[in-house]
Design a protein around this motif. Structure first.
Motif, mmCIF file in Angstrom:
data_model
loop_
_atom_site.group_PDB
_atom_site.id
_atom_site.type_symbol
_atom_site.label_atom_id
_atom_site.label_comp_id
_atom_site.label_asym_id
_atom_site.label_seq_id
_atom_site.Cartn_x
_atom_site.Cartn_y
_atom_site.Cartn_z
ATOM 1 N N GLY A 12 0.838 -1.208 0.000
ATOM 2 C CA GLY A 12 0.000 0.000 0.000
ATOM 3 C C GLY A 12 0.864 1.245 0.000
ATOM 4 O O GLY A 12 0.640 2.164 0.784
ATOM 5 N N GLY A 13 1.865 1.275 -0.889
ATOM 6 C CA GLY A 13 2.640 2.505 -1.110
ATOM 7 C C GLY A 13 1.985 3.281 -2.243
ATOM 8 O O GLY A 13 0.808 3.060 -2.573
ATOM 9 N N GLY A 16 0.788 0.813 -5.263
ATOM 10 C CA GLY A 16 -0.356 -0.050 -4.933
ATOM 11 C C GLY A 16 -1.631 0.749 -4.711
ATOM 12 O O GLY A 16 -2.697 0.420 -5.251
ATOM 13 N N VAL A 33 -2.929 -5.425 0.691
ATOM 14 C CA VAL A 33 -2.249 -5.934 1.894
ATOM 15 C C VAL A 33 -1.056 -5.022 2.146
ATOM 16 O O VAL A 33 -0.192 -4.877 1.282
ATOM 17 N N GLU A 34 -1.024 -4.401 3.304
ATOM 18 C CA GLU A 34 0.088 -3.481 3.612
ATOM 19 C C GLU A 34 0.727 -3.891 4.946
ATOM 20 O O GLU A 34 0.051 -4.039 5.946
ATOM 21 N N GLN A 41 4.068 4.296 8.409
ATOM 22 C CA GLN A 41 4.289 4.883 7.081
ATOM 23 C C GLN A 41 4.483 6.398 7.195
ATOM 24 O O GLN A 41 5.374 6.959 6.581
ATOM 25 N N ALA A 50 11.561 14.786 -1.582
ATOM 26 C CA ALA A 50 10.723 15.559 -2.509
ATOM 27 C C ALA A 50 10.563 14.769 -3.794
ATOM 28 O O ALA A 50 11.530 14.225 -4.313
ATOM 29 N N LEU A 51 9.358 14.690 -4.287
ATOM 30 C CA LEU A 51 9.107 14.031 -5.568
ATOM 31 C C LEU A 51 8.808 15.094 -6.612
ATOM 32 O O LEU A 51 7.972 15.962 -6.402
ATOM 33 N N ALA A 52 9.513 15.011 -7.741
ATOM 34 C CA ALA A 52 9.212 15.903 -8.867
ATOM 35 C C ALA A 52 8.265 15.150 -9.783
ATOM 36 O O ALA A 52 8.585 14.063 -10.260
ATOM 37 N N ARG A 132 1.249 -8.978 6.249
ATOM 38 C CA ARG A 132 2.392 -9.141 5.340
ATOM 39 C C ARG A 132 2.195 -10.382 4.481
ATOM 40 O O ARG A 132 1.738 -11.418 4.987
ATOM 41 N N VAL A 133 2.494 -10.286 3.209
ATOM 42 C CA VAL A 133 2.461 -11.465 2.336
ATOM 43 C C VAL A 133 3.673 -12.332 2.681
ATOM 44 O O VAL A 133 4.814 -11.857 2.634
ATOM 45 N N ALA A 164 3.122 -4.876 -5.590
ATOM 46 C CA ALA A 164 3.485 -3.447 -5.561
ATOM 47 C C ALA A 164 4.183 -3.207 -4.224
ATOM 48 O O ALA A 164 3.962 -2.193 -3.562
ATOM 49 N N GLY A 166 7.333 -2.745 -3.395
ATOM 50 C CA GLY A 166 8.582 -2.003 -3.318
ATOM 51 C C GLY A 166 9.787 -2.718 -3.918
ATOM 52 O O GLY A 166 9.691 -3.791 -4.507
ATOM 53 N N SER A 170 8.607 -8.980 -1.762
ATOM 54 C CA SER A 170 8.423 -10.387 -1.336
ATOM 55 C C SER A 170 7.762 -11.183 -2.448
ATOM 56 O O SER A 170 8.057 -12.356 -2.641
ATOM 57 N N PHE A 249 16.412 2.454 -1.220
ATOM 58 C CA PHE A 249 16.638 3.477 -2.224
ATOM 59 C C PHE A 249 18.115 3.815 -2.449
ATOM 60 O O PHE A 249 18.435 4.586 -3.311
ATOM 61 N N THR A 251 19.834 5.723 -0.619
ATOM 62 C CA THR A 251 19.731 7.172 -0.456
ATOM 63 C C THR A 251 19.945 7.517 1.005
ATOM 64 O O THR A 251 19.554 6.771 1.890
HETATM 65 C C1 LIG Z 1 15.452 10.600 -3.019
HETATM 66 C C2 LIG Z 1 14.356 10.081 -3.893
HETATM 67 C C3 LIG Z 1 13.801 10.933 -4.810
HETATM 68 C C4 LIG Z 1 12.796 10.459 -5.641
HETATM 69 N N1 LIG Z 1 12.279 11.332 -6.513
HETATM 70 C C5 LIG Z 1 11.286 10.958 -7.308
HETATM 71 C C6 LIG Z 1 10.717 11.894 -8.186
HETATM 72 O O1 LIG Z 1 11.182 13.019 -8.251
HETATM 73 N N2 LIG Z 1 9.664 11.515 -8.956
HETATM 74 C C7 LIG Z 1 9.178 10.237 -8.889
HETATM 75 O O2 LIG Z 1 8.216 9.928 -9.609
HETATM 76 N N3 LIG Z 1 9.716 9.304 -8.075
HETATM 77 C C8 LIG Z 1 10.760 9.639 -7.289
HETATM 78 N N4 LIG Z 1 11.315 8.729 -6.437
HETATM 79 C C9 LIG Z 1 10.843 7.348 -6.492
HETATM 80 C C10 LIG Z 1 9.557 7.141 -5.710
HETATM 81 O O3 LIG Z 1 9.686 7.670 -4.419
HETATM 82 C C11 LIG Z 1 9.319 5.621 -5.634
HETATM 83 O O4 LIG Z 1 9.386 5.078 -6.932
HETATM 84 C C12 LIG Z 1 7.946 5.283 -5.099
HETATM 85 O O5 LIG Z 1 7.743 5.894 -3.850
HETATM 86 C C13 LIG Z 1 7.836 3.774 -4.966
HETATM 87 O O6 LIG Z 1 6.528 3.462 -4.571
HETATM 88 P P1 LIG Z 1 6.064 1.951 -4.424
HETATM 89 O O7 LIG Z 1 4.636 1.966 -4.022
HETATM 90 O O8 LIG Z 1 6.462 1.182 -5.654
HETATM 91 O O9 LIG Z 1 7.000 1.339 -3.282
HETATM 92 P P2 LIG Z 1 7.063 1.662 -1.726
HETATM 93 O O10 LIG Z 1 6.819 3.091 -1.439
HETATM 94 O O11 LIG Z 1 8.351 1.057 -1.260
HETATM 95 O O12 LIG Z 1 5.831 0.866 -1.128
HETATM 96 C C14 LIG Z 1 5.848 -0.525 -0.975
HETATM 97 C C15 LIG Z 1 4.910 -0.870 0.157
HETATM 98 O O13 LIG Z 1 4.831 -2.294 0.252
HETATM 99 C C16 LIG Z 1 4.822 -2.670 1.616
HETATM 100 N N5 LIG Z 1 5.344 -4.040 1.689
HETATM 101 C C17 LIG Z 1 6.612 -4.485 1.506
HETATM 102 N N6 LIG Z 1 6.681 -5.816 1.624
HETATM 103 C C18 LIG Z 1 5.411 -6.246 1.887
HETATM 104 C C19 LIG Z 1 4.828 -7.531 2.115
HETATM 105 N N7 LIG Z 1 5.545 -8.664 2.098
HETATM 106 N N8 LIG Z 1 3.492 -7.607 2.360
HETATM 107 C C20 LIG Z 1 2.719 -6.472 2.384
HETATM 108 N N9 LIG Z 1 3.243 -5.230 2.178
HETATM 109 C C21 LIG Z 1 4.557 -5.119 1.928
HETATM 110 C C22 LIG Z 1 5.739 -1.644 2.307
HETATM 111 O O14 LIG Z 1 5.418 -1.529 3.685
HETATM 112 C C23 LIG Z 1 5.411 -0.372 1.518
HETATM 113 O O15 LIG Z 1 4.389 0.396 2.124
HETATM 114 C C24 LIG Z 1 12.331 9.123 -5.584
HETATM 115 C C25 LIG Z 1 12.892 8.274 -4.633
HETATM 116 C C26 LIG Z 1 13.896 8.748 -3.820
HETATM 117 C C27 LIG Z 1 14.520 7.835 -2.826
#
Ligand SMILES: Cc1cc2nc3c(=O)[nH]c(=O)nc-3n(C[C@H](O)[C@H](O)[C@H](O)COP(=O)(O)OP(=O)(O)OC[C@H]3O[C@@H](n4cnc5c(N)ncnc54)[C@H](O)[C@@H]3O)c2cc1C
Length: 261
Positions: A12-13, A16, A33-34, A41, A50-52, A132-133, A164, A166, A170, A249, A251
């Motif tokens: 649920g990022g 998702g 499932v988060e 979070q 910051a996200l652009a 968690r999955v 979704a 991350g 998993s 990341f 980072t």
């Molecule tokens: C410094 C920095 C700058 C960035 N700048 C930009 C930008 O300018 N523009 C842009 O578009 N993007 C940018 N990004 C990228 C962006 O932040 C990420 O691509 C995005 O947040 C990823 O989202 P996500 O939902 O894929 O993953 P995540 O945010 O990692 O979410 C995954 C979720 O899954 C959950 N999870 C993990 N494992 C399990 C499991 N087994 N069961 C259930 N839940 C689980 C986690 O708890 C989490 O909440 C940047 C990233 C960084 C680090």
């Protein structure tokens, strides 16, 4: 065969939750499932980044009914200045010349993540959280997914599972999907600075031998900095005691800038 859900989304990022919101009008039975609680979070230091968002992304968020709730927290990018260290040429992009209101917007991850999570909570989407999955078995017309809610095991079935979850997914590991990683030997230092002159909604990107340096305009005349250095340089510039490392990341978030440069 009966399924608990048509679509089960692991994670649920942003990815998702936005997918679930994009599909909420379809009549599909959707669950997310988060693993982390809302509080975990919200409190994560990674939320400060910051996200652009490109103009096309903002349009998509508008269509999904997400942008309307966060636009006030975002800063418009009116001009972009791109340069390459050691080279003469520069590229300047201008919203005015392109005849658009903005080339993109900058917003903190926390602002957009919190709003998207709130919209999911207010919708018919089922939220299994924290859970968690931990296992899955894919058949020809359904996938059975094993979850853990604390110590309590739970089993759900769906026609489709979306991973979704991350960068350290998993779902990917459980399905034994191969991952190829290329080590760049770079670490991004991320922080916020306030300049004495107004940023005038200009974003800068400069390519250097050790990686790109970006300055993004944010609220109150602050700029978000993403400074990519070789990993050894980053260690020397910013001792481990003054940083938060975001493992997914590569980072580092720096809690103070003045002594860094
Ligand atoms: C410094 C920095 C700058 C960035 N700048 C930009 C930008 O300018 N523009 C842009 O578009 N993007 C940018 N990004 C990228 C962006 O932040 C990420 O691509 C995005 O947040 C990823 O989202 P996500 O939902 O894929 O993953 P995540 O945010 O990692 O979410 C995954 C979720 O899954 C959950 N999870 C993990 N494992 C399990 C499991 N087994 N069961 C259930 N839940 C689980 C986690 O708890 C989490 O909440 C940047 C990233 C960084 C680090």
């Amino acid at each position: 065969m009966q399924h608990d859900y048509d679509l089960l989304i692991a994670g649920g990022g942003l990815a998702g939750n936005c997918l679930a919101l994009a599909l909420k009008q379809t009549g599909l039975r959707i669950a997310i499932v988060e693993a982390s609680t809302r509080e975990q979070q919200q409190d994560s230091p990674a939320g400060d980044r910051a996200l652009a968002l490109a103009a096309g992304t903002v349009k998509m968020l508008e269509t999904l009914g997400i942008w309307q709730g966060i636009s006030r927290a975002a800063t418009a990018i009116k001009d972009i200045h791109i340069s390459d260290q050691g080279h003469f040429g520069k590229v300047r992009l201008s919203a005015q010349k392109e005849n658009v209101e903005a080339l993109g917007h900058v917003i903190t991850a926390r602002d957009i993540e919190a709003h998207v999570a709130k919209l999911v909570t207010e919708s018919d989407i089922k939220l299994l959280c924290p859970a968690r999955v931990v296992g899955l078995m894919a058949g020809s017309d359904a996938v059975n997914v094993n979850l853990k809610r604390g110590d309590e095991p739970l089993s759900v079935s769906a026609k489709l599972l979306v991973g979704a979850d991350g960068g350290n997914s998993s779902v990917r590991k459980l399905l034994e999907i191969a991952q190829h990683t290329t080590e760049y030997g770079q670490t991004a230092l991320v922080t916020t600075v306030k300049s004495s002159l107004p940023h005038k909604n200009v974003a800068f990107e400069r390519f250097t031998a050790s990686g790109p340096l970006a300055l993004l305009p944010v609220a109150d005349n602050h700029c978000a900095v993403v400074w990519t250095r070789s990993s050894e340089d980053a260690d020397a510039l910013c001792p481990a005691t003054r940083r938060t490392f975001w493992p997914n990341f590569n980072t580092v978030s720096v809690t103070g800038w003045a002594n860094l440069v």
